[in-house]
Design a protein around this motif. Structure first.
Motif, mmCIF file in Angstrom:
data_model
loop_
_atom_site.group_PDB
_atom_site.id
_atom_site.type_symbol
_atom_site.label_atom_id
_atom_site.label_comp_id
_atom_site.label_asym_id
_atom_site.label_seq_id
_atom_site.Cartn_x
_atom_site.Cartn_y
_atom_site.Cartn_z
ATOM 1 N N UNK A 5 90.813 99.290 -24.807
ATOM 2 C CA UNK A 5 90.784 98.187 -23.837
ATOM 3 C C UNK A 5 90.882 98.738 -22.429
ATOM 4 N N UNK A 6 90.033 98.227 -21.545
ATOM 5 C CA UNK A 6 90.066 98.659 -20.152
ATOM 6 C C UNK A 6 91.022 97.756 -19.400
ATOM 7 N N UNK A 7 92.126 98.286 -18.971
ATOM 8 C CA UNK A 7 93.004 97.451 -18.142
ATOM 9 C C UNK A 7 93.644 98.341 -17.096
ATOM 10 N N UNK A 21 98.974 89.376 -23.363
ATOM 11 C CA UNK A 21 98.038 88.346 -22.904
ATOM 12 C C UNK A 21 98.374 87.920 -21.478
ATOM 13 N N UNK A 31 97.099 90.240 -19.053
ATOM 14 C CA UNK A 31 95.646 90.437 -19.103
ATOM 15 C C UNK A 31 95.238 91.775 -19.712
ATOM 16 N N UNK A 32 96.082 92.336 -20.592
ATOM 17 C CA UNK A 32 95.657 93.540 -21.307
ATOM 18 C C UNK A 32 94.561 93.146 -22.295
ATOM 19 N N UNK A 33 94.755 92.026 -22.959
ATOM 20 C CA UNK A 33 93.785 91.520 -23.928
ATOM 21 C C UNK A 33 93.166 90.242 -23.362
ATOM 22 N N UNK A 34 91.834 90.242 -23.255
ATOM 23 C CA UNK A 34 91.137 89.001 -22.914
ATOM 24 C C UNK A 34 90.256 88.635 -24.105
ATOM 25 N N UNK A 35 89.345 87.652 -23.925
ATOM 26 C CA UNK A 35 88.654 87.168 -25.115
ATOM 27 C C UNK A 35 87.733 88.224 -25.728
ATOM 28 N N UNK A 36 87.059 89.003 -24.884
ATOM 29 C CA UNK A 36 86.233 90.079 -25.444
ATOM 30 C C UNK A 36 87.123 91.181 -25.997
ATOM 31 N N UNK A 53 89.866 90.910 -27.381
ATOM 32 C CA UNK A 53 90.397 90.523 -28.686
ATOM 33 C C UNK A 53 89.420 90.905 -29.796
ATOM 34 N N UNK A 86 87.199 93.306 -29.674
ATOM 35 C CA UNK A 86 87.221 94.767 -29.742
ATOM 36 C C UNK A 86 88.464 95.242 -30.485
ATOM 37 N N UNK A 137 99.642 88.500 -32.036
ATOM 38 C CA UNK A 137 98.972 89.393 -31.081
ATOM 39 C C UNK A 137 99.578 89.402 -29.676
#
Lengths: 81, 519
Positions: free
Chosen positions: A15-17, A31, A34-39, A41, A43, A66
């Motif tokens: 994940x790119x953050x 969440x 914003x480490x995990x967004x819909x895309x 998730x 991935x 999650x």
């Protein structure tokens, strides 16, 4: 390596953050930060399925499983058993 | 009743349907009467702090009820709002703040310190208004005045908006979008530009006081224009979709059902996720009566499945770069048998003129491929502070009307529908975001150890494109280093997902990087 460490590596690698790996503690809210967004998730789920050899069902995709690395690790462990 | 501006939408709704919900966010809500009062107060506060007609006021907070209060407050003060991506890196925020000349910023408790920490030119931001709290940052640097929006608003009357002269040609908002030369560009839309689309959409989709519209897209993304302003024009409610819910398809499906959203608008990729993992077939059918999508191509096999799951809803593909709002649309008919490979972008919306121009400058005839050009009231005023780029993008036709060249290649079908074929340049879409690959290359090339690079799009069924970078370096550099370097300079959706390190890149006979050889 513990499940938690493996999950941390998956997130750091996939994940790119904007933050660092040190920030990714077991209870860091993934969440809200914003480490995990819909895309991300999508991935992350496929990375977890590959890494641990489990199937993540649609019903499993809930915040309780999650929201943090600790929760993901607990979820993966419960699926693996 | 209407004065031809967006300023008038909420006052009109407050008069017609004062007790109807205007905006709802996780259990909190405001009626139109309440939104009218609080946005009037904010407008008076802004005028009192020196905001004038034509000023650009920044909006930097997570999407919330306060964001809408902020937008309507800014418009009622006669100014234009500039929505900033709450997740954008500091350098991009700083660029936009200085490019747009943002002197007054509306923000939230969580975001105010981030702004105060930006390395802005001294004196560039004069006022920070914290909309959702009494206190905020402890230390405000270099003479920025901090206004706690909660209590300070009580000093002002909410009965009526400030008496400001306004014209439909006043700037309403500036939306920043990816620019191929390395800096984002600010698309200027006037009230007239925005309302031309909003009025068409409200009528075409019959948005009325019994509707609940989703607000899924971020406010810096032009899909939000429909969500906010068509709702206000129709007296409908806007239901803010929490980001934490849109990540989980099953939760999102339940959210749509429970909130009784009747008109949904988003990029297709979120709908694809809903089809694939939302378990829509297991819940009682949502109240959705219209599903609108825009921003990228919707794979028809998933669209088909969604249409089967929601047999009573209308489905429409809306098309248009930010520079033109929405300029064409296509209502998707029920598919008989198998769905077609793709659906068209359709026909021009009312009042707008579209045509295609061939490579040799002629207007394309039927079956010929050409670049789609748009003329009419939805076409932007230009790029903020960039007359040269504006002159390249907007050309005057014989009758002196501005024509916007989209860069999209199209063909007119026998049935009079336009069909999108691809791009003329290096612009791509990913999850509906518009991305100039050149902008990513400019950033990577600015890394001291990068000798050259090529950034390409890798086609993807769900998100349209994923981004891959080929990089040649003069010293060993890790992928992590390049990712972090890019994250400091670009929004996250522009960060390459894949990096490949090469000793050299293939070249064409003229010495240019042969991108096609890399894909």
């Amino acid at each position: 390596m513990s499940t938690e460490e493996r999950v941390r590596d998956l997130i750091a690698d996939n994940l790119r953050w904007g933050g660092t790996k040190d920030q990714l503690t077991a209870d860091f809210p993934l969440i809200d930060n914003h480490v995990v967004d819909s895309l991300g998730m999508i991935t992350l789920v496929s990375a977890i399925e590959d890494e641990f050899g489990i199937d993540v069902d649609d019903e499993d995709l809930v915040p309780d499983n999650f929201a943090t690395i600790g929760q993901i690790a607990a979820f993966v462990d419960s699926k693996s058993n | 009743m209407t004065d031809g501006t967006l300023r008038n939408l909420v006052p009109a709704a407050a008069e017609r349907v004062p007790e109807r919900t205007a905006v709802a966010d996780r259990g909190r809500s405001l009626t139109y009467a309440e939104l009218e009062t609080v946005s009037n107060r904010l407008a008076h506060l802004l005028v009192d702090r020196g905001v004038r007609r034509g000023d650009r006021v920044g909006l930097f907070l997570d999407k919330s009820i306060e964001s809408l209060v902020g937008i309507y407050g800014v418009l009622k003060a006669g100014a234009a709002y500039v929505p900033l991506d709450p997740g954008a890196p500091p350098s991009r925020l700083g660029y936009i703040a200085s490019n747009a000349g943002i002197r007054c910023l509306l923000t939230g408790v969580e975001k105010s310190s981030e702004w105060a920490g930006l390395d802005l030119e001294a004196g560039s931001t004069e006022t920070l208004v914290v909309l959702n709290g009494e206190s905020a940052v402890d230390e405000v640097p270099h003479g920025i005045e901090l206004v706690a929006g909660g209590s300070a608003l009580d000093d002002y009357s909410g009965d009526a908006p400030p008496a400001i002269r306004s014209s439909p040609d006043d700037l309403a908002y500036v939306l920043y979008t990816s620019g191929s030369t390395g800096d984002p560009k600010g698309v200027m839309l006037s009230h007239r530009n925005s309302l031309a689309f909003v009025e068409w959409a409200t009528d075409e989709f019959q948005v009325g006081e019994n509707d609940r519209l989703s607000s899924h897209a971020p406010l810096h993304f032009d899909l939000s224009v429909f969500d906010l302003f068509a709702a206000a024009r129709g007296g409908a409610a806007v239901e803010l979709v929490p980001q934490s819910i849109s990540i989980f398809p099953v939760e999102l499906a339940r959210f749509i059902r429970d909130t009784r959203i009747s008109v949904w608008y988003s990029v297709p990729s979120i709908l694809t996720m809903l089809v694939l993992r939302g378990k829509l077939h297991e819940i009682e059918p949502p109240a959705l009566r219209a599903v609108l999508f825009a921003g990228e191509v919707f794979p028809t096999k998933y669209l088909h499945r969604l249409m089967e799951l929601l047999p009573d809803a209308r489905f429409a593909n809306l098309y248009g770069p930010t520079e033109t709002n929405v300029c064409t649309w296509y209502e998707v008919p029920p598919f008989v048998d198998d769905p077609p490979d793709s659906i068209p972008i359709g026909k021009a919306i009312s009042g707008v003129d579209v045509f295609a121009v061939t490579d040799d400058g002629r207007v394309a005839v039927a079956d010929e491929v050409g670049e789609l050009c748009v003329k009419g009231p939805t076409v932007m005023q230009g790029y903020w502070g960039d007359p040269e780029r504006t002159a390249r993008a907007l050309q005057q036709d014989a009758s002196d009307a501005a024509v916007y060249r989209t860069g999209d290649l199209v063909r007119l079908d026998d049935d009079g529908n336009w069909r999108y074929l691809g791009r003329r340049d290096e612009q791509i879409k990913s999850r509906g975001y518009r991305i100039e690959l050149g902008e990513i290359e400019v950033v990577l090339n600015s890394h001291p150890d990068v000798v050259e690079c090529a950034v390409v799009a890798v086609a993807d069924e769900i998100v349209t494109n994923r981004i891959k970078a080929f990089v040649v370096t003069s010293a060993p550099v890790s992928e992590e280093e390049l990712v972090n370097f890019s994250l400091d300079r670009l929004p996250r959706y522009m960060i390459p997902e894949f990096f490949e390190f090469r000793d050299e890149l293939p070249k064409s006979s003229t010495g240019k990087i042969a991108r096609k050889a890399l894909v």
